[in-house]
Design a protein around this motif. Structure first.
Motif, PDB file in Angstrom:
ATOM      1  N   MET A 132      -3.192  -0.333  -8.813  1.00 15.10           N
ATOM      2  CA  MET A 132      -2.046   0.544  -8.601  1.00 15.10           C
ATOM      3  C   MET A 132      -0.795  -0.035  -9.264  1.00 15.10           C
TER       4      MET A 132
ATOM      5  N   GLY B 243      -8.947  10.092   1.173  1.00 11.25           N
ATOM      6  CA  GLY B 243      -7.631   9.523   0.829  1.00 11.25           C
ATOM      7  C   GLY B 243      -7.294   9.777  -0.632  1.00 11.25           C
ATOM      8  N   GLU B 244      -8.283   9.534  -1.514  1.00 16.01           N
ATOM      9  CA  GLU B 244      -8.065   9.777  -2.947  1.00 16.01           C
ATOM     10  C   GLU B 244      -7.802  11.256  -3.208  1.00 16.01           C
TER      11      GLU B 244
ATOM     12  N   SER C 178     -12.294  -2.047  -2.932  1.00 14.52           N
ATOM     13  CA  SER C 178     -11.299  -1.819  -1.878  1.00 14.52           C
ATOM     14  C   SER C 178     -10.611  -3.083  -1.377  1.00 14.52           C
TER      15      SER C 178
ATOM     16  N   ILE D  58       0.844  -1.201   0.000  1.00 15.07           N
ATOM     17  CA  ILE D  58       0.000   0.000   0.000  1.00 15.07           C
ATOM     18  C   ILE D  58       0.878   1.250   0.000  1.00 15.07           C
ATOM     19  N   THR D  59       1.904   1.241   0.840  1.00 11.30           N
ATOM     20  CA  THR D  59       2.798   2.401   0.914  1.00 11.30           C
ATOM     21  C   THR D  59       3.457   2.641  -0.434  1.00 11.30           C
TER      22      THR D  59
ATOM     23  N   VAL E 154      -4.272  12.264  -2.318  1.00 12.10           N
ATOM     24  CA  VAL E 154      -3.258  11.790  -3.265  1.00 12.10           C
ATOM     25  C   VAL E 154      -3.079  12.798  -4.411  1.00 12.10           C
TER      26      VAL E 154
ATOM     27  N   ILE F  48       0.943   4.006  -2.991  1.00 13.45           N
ATOM     28  CA  ILE F  48       0.552   5.387  -2.677  1.00 13.45           C
ATOM     29  C   ILE F  48       1.690   6.343  -3.051  1.00 13.45           C
TER      30      ILE F  48
ATOM     31  N   MET G  36       1.650   6.802  -6.726  1.00 18.54           N
ATOM     32  CA  MET G  36       0.563   7.698  -7.150  1.00 18.54           C
ATOM     33  C   MET G  36       0.935   9.150  -6.846  1.00 18.54           C
ATOM     34  N   LEU G  37       1.532   9.340  -5.684  1.00 12.63           N
ATOM     35  CA  LEU G  37       1.950  10.701  -5.317  1.00 12.63           C
ATOM     36  C   LEU G  37       2.989  11.222  -6.315  1.00 12.63           C
TER      37      LEU G  37
END
Lengths: 531, 245
Positions: free
Chosen positions: A476, A127-128, A467, A39-40, A131, A43, A46-47
């Protein structure tokens, strides 16, 4: 009471049961660390992705003090993304949970039920929003923008997520009511969602083009640009420390959210008890024909897919992007070739097809149908477990909807690009077959992930199709793959030439296919038998 | 190999440290209806699920019509059928599509499935609803559909977990007749129930389980003697409670 309801919803969404038959074994520490690491990683990726977009825009907009248009772009991106992608998921989360009757039989006000469910959706949506908003904010400050925007940008992103959630649940409900008037009540929401997405993508691009065009107009001052954008200007100025705009937006967003909550709460019981008009039909005896177990299972899988709008929209909508991208590439053909010329590929006729095959391969990763195919069996899994179905037959049938969705779409996208860009015939097999094999690779990968991490206990299918961990990793990971494979092909074409790259890429694709097949028919097959 | 339609041989199932079923052995012959009774959580559902291949035994083995469910699950499953306590079915399918799906999976010929589905649906008064999606069915209708699906391929053994729950009186009566007809045709039925009157009137054999252990089994006459099944069950439960104390 409200606290307990919220805790239940969060538990269901984020820590939902895994076992099929009550075997809800706790995850080991290794698996938890692995999940957190994945997940990290995604994310962060995505960032990085949104940071690169922000950097491109900031370079042009921030030095000229075009703060409002800059944030307008990200606010529209945030709002649109959440609104479009969650219309039917929010509806499903609010109104179609399996514990509706249980909760309504208890002395719990409907407003509490609506609030607890909305909050769990809202948390995901925030959360979305973050990001997108955080990279925009950081890049803005790095490029010399005022740091005073930090609190307003963050609060605005949260409010945008809130408004998008409220509006999406309202629109989703209205569309669902309209859909109930039709015989096929899945088709209407799916078509409307596709229309929303297409509109969003083309609208967003048109807005960007207009902004860049205006920005290039030397006679247009920054003040004029900042203030004469109408709705776009407003959407940008709400992120700035401008009390009038900011407070207005806070009032509007809180008002819309409260209104949606009150209306939905008031009509909650009647909404969830509304049944489709065409639900009951009298059976007329017909001759039933025999099919093989594989055909029967495949038909069942397709029915499961085609009757669930949430599943279609979350699982298959990614394949639409390859068609949109293909149309976009063909319509920007001159600009594309001009760009390639600048990069030194003008005379290399092999570069475009190699890049196209890589991009279409990458787009294949955006479909996640197979990643929830096992989990969606849920409590019905006993049917397959008690029937004499060889696990291999089951696996093949589980791949059918994914392949049926992605392969034709991939073929259409390839043909649009091949014809539209005038690619030489000799490269057609590469552009057609590599993405098709890519579709099969990702179909197998999704299934492998789902067999490894099934989630059989859920109150709403959205928990699984959006989810759950397999879908998350595939979505992702697919985006990372898309960027990675494009970059790699670029690099290889530069260093090794397009012909060598093409051959190497085709060989890697076949190799990946074989690896996936071996994993699926080996460890995954054994794991499936143990579920 | 064995001549029994169902042979449970030293079956043990554990969930972590908890022993759900402990060294259970049981045989059911062709033509027999056997009731499986016990208090909640005694291990009835675990045994039924293991017998049809949903759960794997930790120890022992289970045979359906002489075929091991662990060694040759496909062949064993072809000879059996299962109706769970809660009929969770594919709600996105219509009743008729679900039955046709089950018939396809078990390889039932076109002629046989048409005849059986029509006959069984008529018996349960479900024919008119077969074109409706299962999502629109009541609990009882789903239960009827699950029962029809279990009978489609004429299995040697049908295992049912609380089959009468949710059925209306007419459907209950129809099911009892079907169970008897199935056994007269050489099949066997193994079902769990809390309705001791039904078990007493309907069954040839009875097996009583408590705390994962089979505490009594045999023909109905042998187990109950001159008393009623309810008296025997209460007496056994009471004895066990005293022993535990």
């Amino acid at each position: 009471m409200l606290k307990s309801l919220i805790a239940i919803r969060f538990n269901a969404m984020f820590f939902g049961g895994r076992g099929a038959n009550g075997n809800n074994k706790k995850q080991g520490i290794g698996k938890r660390i692995g999940a957190v690491a994945i997940i990290t990683f995604v994310i962060l990726t995505m960032l990085l992705f949104f940071t690169s977009i922000a950097a491109t825009l900031a370079e042009v907009f921030v030095p000229k003090r075009l703060d409002a248009p800059y944030f307008a772009i990200f606010n529209i991106l945030t709002f649109g993304m959440i609104f479009v992608l969650s219309i039917f998921e929010t509806k499903s989360e609010l109104f179609e949970c399996k514990d509706n009757e249980l909760l309504l039989s208890m002395p719990i006000p409907p407003s509490y039920i609506v609030l607890s469910r909305s909050l769990s959706v809202l948390l995901l949506n925030i959360g979305e929003a973050m990001v997108v908003a955080l990279p925009a904010l950081v890049v803005f400050v790095v490029y010399g923008g005022s740091p005073w925007v930090i609190p307003t940008v963050i609060i605005t992103a949260i409010l945008l997520a809130m408004v998008a959630t409220a509006l999406s649940s309202g629109v989703g409900y209205i569309v669902a009511i309209i859909a109930q008037k039709f015989k096929n009540n899945t088709l209407v929401p799916v078509l409307l969602s596709i229309a929303f997405i297409v509109l969003y993508i083309f609208g967003y691009n048109a807005m960007l083009d207009s902004l860049f065009m205006l920005e290039g107009d030397s006679e247009m001052s920054a003040d004029v640009l900042n203030s004469t954008f109408g709705a776009i200007g407003f959407l940008g100025r709400i992120s700035l420390p401008d009390p009038l705009f900011f407070i207005t937006f806070v009032v509007i967003s809180v008002g819309i959210t409260l209104l949606a909550w009150l209306i939905i709460s008031k009509n909650y019981i009647s909404i969830i008890s509304t049944k489709s008009e065409g639900a009951k039909k009298k059976y007329v005896k017909e001759k039933l024909e025999r099919s093989s177990a594989f055909i029967a299972l495949s038909k069942k899988e397709l029915a499961m897919f085609l009757t669930n709008a949430t599943y279609i929209l979350n699982g298959a909508i990614g394949s639409l992007f390859s068609v949109i991208a293909a149309i976009f590439a063909v319509s920007s053909r001159d600009m594309l070739y001009e760009l390639l010329g600048m990069l030194g590929f003008a005379s290399d006729t092999g570069f475009v097809p190699v890049l196209l095959s890589a991009l279409l391969f990458g787009f294949a990763s955006m479909t996640t149908v197979s990643a929830s195919a096992i989990s969606l069996e849920g409590k019905n899994f006993w049917i397959l477990k008690t029937a004499p179905i060889p696990p291999m037959t089951l696996i093949m049938a589980k791949l059918v909807p994914h392949v049926v969705v992605t392969v034709p779409v991939s073929l259409i996208s390839s043909l649009i690009l091949l014809i539209g860009l005038g690619v030489e015939l000799v490269y057609w097999p590469l552009v057609i077959f590599v993405p098709i094999i890519g579709c099969m690779i990702f179909a197998m990968l999704g299934l492998i992930l789902n067999i490894a991490m099934p989630k059989f206990v859920f109150t709403n299918s959205a928990e699984v199709v959006k989810s759950s961990m397999p879908v998350f990793i595939l979505t992702m990971g697919g985006l990372i793959f898309l960027m990675g494979i494009s970059g790699l092909v670029f690099f290889c074409c530069f260093t090794l030439g397009s012909l060598v790259t093409a051959l190497m890429f085709a060989a890697i694709t076949v190799l990946l296919f074989l690896v996936m097949y071996l994993i699926l028919t080996g460890p995954s097959l054994r794991r499936l038998s143990e579920l | 190999m064995t001549d029994s339609v169902l042979k449970i041989e030293s079956f043990t199932k554990k969930y972590g440290d908890f022993v759900a079923v402990d060294n259970l052995s049981l045989e059911i012959e062709a033509g027999e209806i056997c009731a499986f009774i016990g208090h909640n959580g005694a291990g009835k559902t675990t045994t039924l699920k293991a017998a049809i291949g949903i759960l794997k035994p930790d120890e022992g083995d289970i045979y359906i019509d002489g075929v091991s469910i662990t060694a040759d699950p496909m062949e064993a499953k072809k000879r059996g059928a299962y109706i769970p306590d809660n009929p969770d079915l594919y709600e996105f399918l219509t009743g008729i599509k679900y039955l046709n799906f089950i018939a396809d999976v078990y390889g039932v010929s076109s002629e046989v499935r048409n005849e059986r589905i029509n006959t069984l649906a008529d018996k349960f008064g479900l024919t008119d609803a077969l074109a409706t999606r299962i999502s629109g069915y009541s609990h009882g209708m789903k239960q009827k559909l699950a029962i029809i699906a279990a009978f489609i391929h004429s299995p040697k053994l049908i295992m049912m977990d609380e089959p009468f729950v949710g059925l209306d009186p007419i459907a209950s009566h129809t099911l009892k007749l079907m169970m008897r007809e199935h056994c007269e045709a050489g099949g066997s039925i193994f079902f769990s129930t809390h309705v001791l009157d039904v078990a007493e009137k309907l069954c040839d054999r009875v097996a009583i389980i408590k705390g994962g252990k089979l505490i009594r089994s045999g023909s109905m006459e042998d187990v109950r003697g001159d008393a009623s099944l309810e008296d025997v069950f209460l007496e056994l439960a009471d004895t066990e409670v005293k022993e535990d104390a």
